[in-house]
Design an enzyme around this catalytic site. Structure first.
Site, PDB file in Angstrom:
ATOM      1  N   ARG A  40       1.067  -1.385  -0.003  1.00 27.57           N
ATOM      2  CA  ARG A  40       0.102   0.023  -0.294  1.00 27.57           C
ATOM      3  C   ARG A  40       1.030   0.859  -0.087  1.00 27.57           C
ATOM      4  NH1 ARG A  40      -2.543   3.020   3.958  1.00 27.57           N
ATOM      5  NH2 ARG A  40      -4.411   4.271   3.845  1.00 27.57           N
ATOM      6  N   SER A 112     -12.819  -3.306   1.179  1.00 27.05           N
ATOM      7  CA  SER A 112     -12.809  -2.299   2.595  1.00 27.05           C
ATOM      8  C   SER A 112     -14.524  -2.169   2.701  1.00 27.05           C
ATOM      9  CB  SER A 112     -11.985  -1.512   2.418  1.00 27.05           C
ATOM     10  OG  SER A 112     -10.606  -1.459   2.330  1.00 27.05           O
ATOM     11  N   LYS A 141      -4.654   6.469   8.089  1.00 22.64           N
ATOM     12  CA  LYS A 141      -5.172   5.600   6.820  1.00 22.64           C
ATOM     13  C   LYS A 141      -5.899   7.454   7.136  1.00 22.64           C
ATOM     14  CE  LYS A 141      -9.268   4.292   4.629  1.00 22.64           C
ATOM     15  NZ  LYS A 141      -8.801   4.572   3.110  1.00 22.64           N
TER      16      LYS A 141
HETATM   17  N1  3NM Z   1      -7.871   0.893   6.180  1.00 20.84           N
HETATM   18  P1  3NM Z   1      -3.287   1.057  11.612  1.00 20.84           P
HETATM   19  S1  3NM Z   1      -8.332   2.082   8.529  1.00 20.84           S
HETATM   20  C1  3NM Z   1      -5.095   1.001   5.536  1.00 20.84           C
HETATM   21  O1  3NM Z   1     -11.157   0.593   7.715  1.00 20.84           O
HETATM   22  C2  3NM Z   1      -6.919   1.339   6.462  1.00 20.84           C
HETATM   23  O2  3NM Z   1     -10.847   0.548   5.518  1.00 20.84           O
HETATM   24  C3  3NM Z   1      -9.092   1.551   6.861  1.00 20.84           C
HETATM   25  O3  3NM Z   1      -3.800   1.246  10.071  1.00 20.84           O
HETATM   26  C4  3NM Z   1     -10.039   1.045   6.630  1.00 20.84           C
HETATM   27  O4  3NM Z   1      -3.575  -0.761  11.854  1.00 20.84           O
HETATM   28  C5  3NM Z   1      -6.357   1.213   7.480  1.00 20.84           C
HETATM   29  O5  3NM Z   1      -2.053   1.568  11.938  1.00 20.84           O
HETATM   30  C6  3NM Z   1      -5.147   1.835   8.830  1.00 20.84           C
HETATM   31  O6  3NM Z   1      -4.292   1.481  11.995  1.00 20.84           O
HETATM   32  C7  3NM Z   1      -4.759   0.954   9.652  1.00 20.84           C
END
Ligand code: 3NM
Length: 210
Positions: A40, A112, A141
């Site tokens: 990503r 997602s 994000k």
């Molecule tokens: N997608 P971390 S939250 C890439 O809700 C991504 O679909 C999300 O990062 C969604 O583990 C997210 O550091 C970020 O919180 C996840």
């Protein structure tokens, strides 16, 4: 898709690792036992052009060496050019059914989702697994939705008990027991692994949840 492969689903790009070399971070994560990897590469300072393609290829080669699926985020052309194991798309990345037609049936397709309705649509469109989140607030994000909490995971497990689901967003070993108990096949994380001070321990703690 084998749900076991989703257990410890690591996501990373160059923006997600402080001063470390992202390939070194990925190799360490693979050695410590991640079961799936998503490439990503996003953000203002993200790699472009040849550097982007070369970074993706290097990540793919590492994943191959460890027999871990290599999933490309968002970029259909890159996924097809590299013959990636899978493609993961968000709600803003186009129509899942159209993308499924473009990549064929062999490539894993992940979508997602942030609501039960989006989950239903993704399943009908031919997704192999869905991401559900953000479960908790996330720093990784910029345009993340409002946290959906454990509640949506329970609803998803009730509605689609056998469909492969990964939880995402703000997950750490300390807050993920209830997430796994809610019936997901996997924990998808960026920062808990990419910024861990002790990756071996963090990944082992995630593994112990399954
Ligand atoms: N997608 P971390 S939250 C890439 O809700 C991504 O679909 C999300 O990062 C969604 O583990 C997210 O550091 C970020 O919180 C996840």
């Amino acid at each position: 898709m084998i749900s076991d492969k989703l257990n410890i689903y690591f996501i990373m790009g160059t923006a997600d690792v402080g001063d470390e070399d992202p390939l070194v971070v990925l190799e360490e994560a693979l050695r410590c036992g991640i079961t799936c990897f998503q490439f990503r590469e996003k953000g203002k300072k993200s790699l472009q052009g040849k550097a982007y393609a070369a970074f993706a290829k290097n990540c793919q080669e590492l994943c191959r060496r460890y027999h871990v699926p290599f999933i490309v985020n968002d970029d259909v052309d890159l996924a097809v050019a590299l013959q990636a194991d899978g493609l993961h798309i968000g709600q803003k990345d186009g129509d899942a059914a159209t993308i499924r037609k473009k990549i064929g049936d062999k490539m894993i397709l992940g979508v997602s989702t942030h609501s039960l309705q989006q989950l239903t649509t993704a399943i009908k469109a031919g997704a192999d697994y869905v991401g559900i989140g953000p479960v908790y607030a996330t720093q990784s994000k910029a345009d993340a939705e409002q946290p959906v909490g454990i509640r949506l995971l329970h609803q998803a497990a009730t509605a689609y008990p056998d469909f492969p689901k990964v939880a995402i967003g703000g997950l750490t070993p300390a807050n993920s027991s209830a997430v796994v108990a809610a019936g997901v096949s996997g924990i998808a994380v960026i920062s808990a692994i990419s910024r861990s001070q002790n990756r071996q321990q963090t990944i082992q703690q995630f593994r112990n949840l399954f």
